[in-house]
Design a protein around this motif. Structure first.
Motif, PDB file in Angstrom:
ATOM      1  N   ARG A 121      -1.334   2.723   2.623  1.00 14.53           N
ATOM      2  CA  ARG A 121      -2.437   2.448   3.548  1.00 14.53           C
ATOM      3  C   ARG A 121      -3.749   2.252   2.805  1.00 14.53           C
ATOM      4  O   ARG A 121      -4.603   1.473   3.227  1.00 14.53           O
ATOM      5  N   THR A 122      -3.907   2.986   1.715  1.00 11.24           N
ATOM      6  CA  THR A 122      -5.173   2.950   0.984  1.00 11.24           C
ATOM      7  C   THR A 122      -5.048   2.327  -0.395  1.00 11.24           C
ATOM      8  O   THR A 122      -6.063   1.945  -0.999  1.00 11.24           O
ATOM      9  N   GLY A 123      -3.826   2.238  -0.929  1.00  5.89           N
ATOM     10  CA  GLY A 123      -3.613   1.771  -2.291  1.00  5.89           C
ATOM     11  C   GLY A 123      -3.842   2.857  -3.329  1.00  5.89           C
ATOM     12  O   GLY A 123      -3.693   2.616  -4.532  1.00  5.89           O
ATOM     13  N   LYS A 124      -4.189   4.072  -2.874  1.00  6.77           N
ATOM     14  CA  LYS A 124      -4.501   5.177  -3.793  1.00  6.77           C
ATOM     15  C   LYS A 124      -3.232   5.707  -4.452  1.00  6.77           C
ATOM     16  O   LYS A 124      -2.195   5.863  -3.814  1.00  6.77           O
ATOM     17  N   LEU A 125      -3.349   5.997  -5.760  1.00  4.92           N
ATOM     18  CA  LEU A 125      -2.238   6.585  -6.502  1.00  4.92           C
ATOM     19  C   LEU A 125      -2.276   8.096  -6.395  1.00  4.92           C
ATOM     20  O   LEU A 125      -3.347   8.716  -6.473  1.00  4.92           O
ATOM     21  N   LEU A 126      -1.103   8.707  -6.242  1.00  3.83           N
ATOM     22  CA  LEU A 126      -0.959  10.167  -6.237  1.00  3.83           C
ATOM     23  C   LEU A 126      -0.088  10.530  -7.430  1.00  3.83           C
ATOM     24  O   LEU A 126       1.083  10.150  -7.495  1.00  3.83           O
ATOM     25  N   ASN A 127      -0.664  11.258  -8.385  1.00  4.48           N
ATOM     26  CA  ASN A 127       0.102  11.605  -9.586  1.00  4.48           C
ATOM     27  C   ASN A 127      -0.094  13.051 -10.014  1.00  4.48           C
ATOM     28  O   ASN A 127       0.273  13.424 -11.122  1.00  4.48           O
ATOM     29  N   TYR A 129      -1.398  -1.573   6.006  1.00  2.00           N
ATOM     30  CA  TYR A 129      -1.296  -1.381   4.561  1.00  2.00           C
ATOM     31  C   TYR A 129      -2.418  -2.113   3.840  1.00  2.00           C
ATOM     32  O   TYR A 129      -2.877  -3.181   4.259  1.00  2.00           O
ATOM     33  N   CYS A 175       4.286   6.156   1.718  1.00  2.00           N
ATOM     34  CA  CYS A 175       4.116   6.119   0.268  1.00  2.00           C
ATOM     35  C   CYS A 175       5.316   5.439  -0.377  1.00  2.00           C
ATOM     36  O   CYS A 175       6.446   5.550   0.099  1.00  2.00           O
ATOM     37  N   CYS A 226       4.501   9.389 -10.204  1.00  2.00           N
ATOM     38  CA  CYS A 226       3.398   8.763  -9.480  1.00  2.00           C
ATOM     39  C   CYS A 226       3.919   7.980  -8.275  1.00  2.00           C
ATOM     40  O   CYS A 226       4.933   7.282  -8.367  1.00  2.00           O
ATOM     41  N   ARG A 281       2.329   5.771  -4.525  1.00  4.47           N
ATOM     42  CA  ARG A 281       1.142   5.101  -3.998  1.00  4.47           C
ATOM     43  C   ARG A 281       1.111   5.208  -2.468  1.00  4.47           C
ATOM     44  O   ARG A 281       2.124   4.951  -1.795  1.00  4.47           O
ATOM     45  N   ASP A 282      -0.031   5.616  -1.916  1.00  6.66           N
ATOM     46  CA  ASP A 282      -0.261   5.577  -0.476  1.00  6.66           C
ATOM     47  C   ASP A 282      -0.536   4.117  -0.106  1.00  6.66           C
ATOM     48  O   ASP A 282      -1.569   3.561  -0.481  1.00  6.66           O
TER      49      ASP A 282
END
Length: 374
Positions: A347-353, A282, A364, A342, A344-345
């Motif tokens: 593993r990457t900290g990327k937001l998916l919205n 993570y 996630c 929204c 959050r992944d």
């Protein structure tokens, strides 16, 4: 009909396949395999199952389970893993476990070795509740963490805790094939009694001079005993001076694997490091990360979740049984769609919205209120 659980001979299986192709017409809407399953679950072809043949406690919180797979099983390579299913309290859970036995076993059985982890619903069930005679759904072997066949290697195994299981499969296979090379094995465990396969490891070291075992006990009584027992460059140089010339096979907790990756990268030797992870790595989350209200659209369930708990676990704790497999973002069995909000992944900290985005619920977490198509 033989109901012992042994696989029928190859010729008999071939004949049965031809008969089954005809009888399937009369079994519709089921298949002949569904009725054969009532007699012997290991002979079913529509689903692979395994019978528990033996259980053996390795340590106070780790158990080896011997499984006899059904007729659809194919041989594994030492170091590979397989999915195992277990029904618990009316729900079906799946986890991925490394096969700890060598492919060369002559009884057509395999073993998995499970360590009970804090909060681990399935690991505790396997270690404490599973019994001989149980039938468990089993997946086919997968994974690319294994020794090459063609080129000789001088392996350095670095393992910790239950991360020893793929290395043990490799070592058992090399010994069974009588081709054990010059090998060094650094293994970390808290105490002497926490060393999984401890007795067998010591016997291997005594019987095979080419296998050098270096046990590092990280929580021995007394500060002086503990000092310097965790991985470091100095320790590596002491325990394995020729580490630069070896191919490394490592498995253990994320902190150990990160240290190894950093060390081998700094040495410009990342190509020699082979890593197997039991959990996804993570990313560091921002300090202002928050959870939210998670709505499951199809199930009409809404629960509050924090920003650290995977959405798959949130759903399971709410009484749902969503599809899942590896639980570490590899197999995509748990994929669903984001209907709103929204996530959050981790593993990457990327937001998916973005509405309609694919969400892997096992890796996630909620990043505010959200709704999933589950």
């Amino acid at each position: 009909m033989n109901t012992s659980g042994e696989s029928p001979p190859v010729a008999a299986r071939s004949l049965w396949s031809r008969i089954e192709a005809i009888t399937d017409y009369f079994a519709f809407p089921l298949r002949t395999s569904h009725y054969v399953e009532l007699v012997n679950p290991l002979w079913a072809r529509h689903a692979l199952q395994a019978r528990v043949e033996k259980v053996w406690d390795e340590t106070r919180d780790a158990r080896t389970i011997t499984l006899r797979p059904g007729v659809n099983w194919r041989g594994h390579r030492a170091g590979q893993h397989a999915r195992l299913g277990v029904p618990i309290a009316g729900m079906h859970y799946t986890r991925t476990y490394t096969i700890s036995s060598a492919p060369e076993r002559d009884d057509r059985c395999i073993t998995i070795t499970v360590k009970a982890i804090a909060g681990g619903r399935m690991s505790h069930h396997l270690v404490r509740q599973i019994k001989v005679g149980d039938y468990l759904p089993l997946g086919l072997p997968q994974g690319d963490f294994y020794l090459p066949d063609a080129q000789p290697v001088r392996p350095l195994f670095i393992t910790a805790g239950s991360g020893i299981t793929p290395a043990m499969s490799m070592l058992r296979a090399l010994i069974a094939e009588e081709r054990l090379p010059d090998s060094v094995h650094i293994h970390y465990a808290p105490h002497e009694f926490d060393v999984i396969f401890g007795q067998e490891l010591r016997a291997m070291a005594a019987q095979h001079p080419r296998y050098k075992l270096q046990l590092q006990l990280t929580r021995e009584i007394g500060h002086q005993a503990r000092a310097g027992r965790h991985f470091s460059a100095e320790q590596l140089n002491e325990l394995c001076p020729d580490w630069r010339d070896r191919d490394v096979y490592a498995c253990g907790p994320p902190s150990l694997l990160q240290s190894l990756e950093d060390h081998w990268a700094q040495a410009g030797l990342s190509r020699r490091l082979h890593v197997e992870r039991f959990r996804a790595a993570y990313a560091d989350l921002p300090p202002d990360a928050v959870g939210g209200l998670v709505r499951f659209g199809k199930s009409k369930i809404a629960v509050q979740a924090d920003h650290l708990t995977p959405l798959l676990r949130v759903a399971e704790d709410a009484g749902m049984n969503p599809p899942h497999g590896c639980r570490m973002g590899i197999c995509h069995t748990c994929n669903t769609r984001l209907l709103s909000g929204c996530v959050r992944d981790m593993r990457t900290g990327k937001l998916l919205n973005e509405t309609g985005a694919i969400v892997q619920t096992c890796i996630c977490a909620a990043a505010g209120d959200c709704e999933l198509d589950l």
